[in-house]
Design an enzyme around this catalytic site. Sequence first.
Site, PDB file in Angstrom:
ATOM      1  N   ASN A 151      19.796  16.443 -25.828  1.00  0.00           N
ATOM      2  CA  ASN A 151      19.222  17.789 -25.844  1.00  0.00           C
ATOM      3  C   ASN A 151      19.366  18.291 -27.279  1.00  0.00           C
ATOM      4  OD1 ASN A 151      18.567  20.455 -25.551  1.00  0.00           O
ATOM      5  ND2 ASN A 151      19.931  20.821 -23.823  1.00  0.00           N
ATOM      6  N   ARG A 154      15.408  16.007 -23.493  1.00  0.00           N
ATOM      7  CA  ARG A 154      14.916  17.294 -23.009  1.00  0.00           C
ATOM      8  C   ARG A 154      13.889  17.800 -24.023  1.00  0.00           C
ATOM      9  NH1 ARG A 154      17.394  23.107 -23.729  1.00  0.00           N
ATOM     10  NH2 ARG A 154      16.054  24.228 -22.281  1.00  0.00           N
ATOM     11  N   HIS A 191      13.135  26.268 -18.033  1.00  0.00           N
ATOM     12  CA  HIS A 191      14.252  25.919 -17.130  1.00  0.00           C
ATOM     13  C   HIS A 191      13.753  25.102 -15.939  1.00  0.00           C
ATOM     14  CE1 HIS A 191      16.582  29.797 -18.444  1.00  0.00           C
ATOM     15  NE2 HIS A 191      17.004  28.747 -19.139  1.00  0.00           N
ATOM     16  N   ARG A 212      18.073  38.247 -25.102  1.00  0.00           N
ATOM     17  CA  ARG A 212      16.618  38.484 -25.016  1.00  0.00           C
ATOM     18  C   ARG A 212      16.315  39.634 -24.067  1.00  0.00           C
ATOM     19  NH1 ARG A 212      15.347  32.449 -23.406  1.00  0.00           N
ATOM     20  NH2 ARG A 212      16.894  31.575 -24.812  1.00  0.00           N
ATOM     21  N   GLU A 214      21.279  19.902 -15.281  1.00  0.00           N
ATOM     22  CA  GLU A 214      20.038  19.508 -15.952  1.00  0.00           C
ATOM     23  C   GLU A 214      20.121  18.096 -16.523  1.00  0.00           C
ATOM     24  OE1 GLU A 214      20.374  23.502 -17.758  1.00  0.00           O
ATOM     25  OE2 GLU A 214      18.197  23.418 -17.916  1.00  0.00           O
TER      26      GLU A 214
END
Length: 410
Positions: free
Chosen positions: A12, A97, A186, A247, A390
């Site tokens: 990742n 990823r 996601h 965010r 993940e």
Amino acid sequence: MTAHATRVLVLNSGSSSVKYQLLEMQDNSRLAVGLVERIGERDSRLVHTPLTAGAGGKRERTGKIADHTEALRAVADELARDGLGLDSPELAAIGHRVVHGGLKFSEPTVIDDGVLAEIERLVPVAPLHNPANLTGIRTARELRPDLPQVAVFDTAFHTTMPEYAARYAIDTETADAHRIRRYGFHGTSHAYVSRKTAALLGKDPSEVNVIVLHLGNGASAAAVAGGRCVDTSMGLTPLEGLVMGTRSGDIDPAVTFHLTRVAGMSVDEIDELLNKKSGLAGLCGDNDMREILRRVDEGDERARLAFDIYIHRLKKYIGAYSAVLGRVDAVVFTAGVGENAAAVREAAVAGLGPMGLAVDADRNAVRSDEPRIISPDGARTVVAVVPTDEELEIAQQTFALVGEVRTVDA
Ligand code: ADP
């Protein structure tokens, strides 16, 4: 002697970091996990944890690691010290990823030059993420050009969204010319967690409707009907939707014009404001939910308001996705906040009894790494906590694509 290639390295790659895990797919176990951070700075750090028997504990290295190539070489060296090097015949593939796969990539994909070019073409819609992912892939291909490398896209699970959920109501020509639509992110987590939730209910994914609330530093909700995503809260970029660590999530887009005209802010400054200085951090100075809950307990008003705004948004999405799905079999919490913050779970469904949603206080208070139901027995809609994974999902998707064809002579 024949060795079976049954291991997958998951990478990742972020703009200044690389996270990695080496997995053994025969039993889904981890052989090593690690992280390189602050790449390009003087105080780069590599933390490597071997998990094989007898390999010893965590190892740490500090000092400048100039770029991703150097970072991956350092990772390869650490793995080699445990006899798990990138040249070992047991390694079947590297799974990457990749944040943005646009409309083109709805499945994990074996990477070739054409796929690389397509990921590159998507950089304008994912300027913060895809360049780093590309660097990681290119470096890994240099180190092992012969090894299958697979891209697993964060957007892939959302490509099933119907057009009426994916399109913004703006001029179609402008939208199409610039590939403006809602892609969602996601996806690897939403796919994994919605499947696991079906298993927790003892059903096939095709039989259940689930609302997944992935609440980490970034946060998103997804409405999953019969195993397929029908709506999600993130959009063209991971900025839309829920309130996140830094965010804003949903705001009136006119806020950006207003800031340009009235505050004289540049596009880059507004980008930075909404992505890095907003959300929980912008509201109360902390982006870590643990700290916010601690402050709320002490009676801190700003932390309380930040928490309330976070929960209010979450509730709105639970309501919206209940309407989108019609029948909701489960609402499921996952990721750092969703898995650990009982107070967030309790507040998110407080008052939603008339919709069939409630948590049992004792069940909600249990801490565990296992999927678990936290609603009372007999509730119309199950409320559950399902830890996401993940890396395992990326490894499994990668291995499903390339694993069985790779039996090599050692
Ligand atoms: P990322 O989006 O970076 O992958 P994670 O899913 O790991 O994030 O979630 C990280 C966040 O989870 C932290 O910023 C913190 O707010 C939250 N978190 C972790 N542990 C707890 C806890 N015990 N209680 C409340 N929040 C927690």
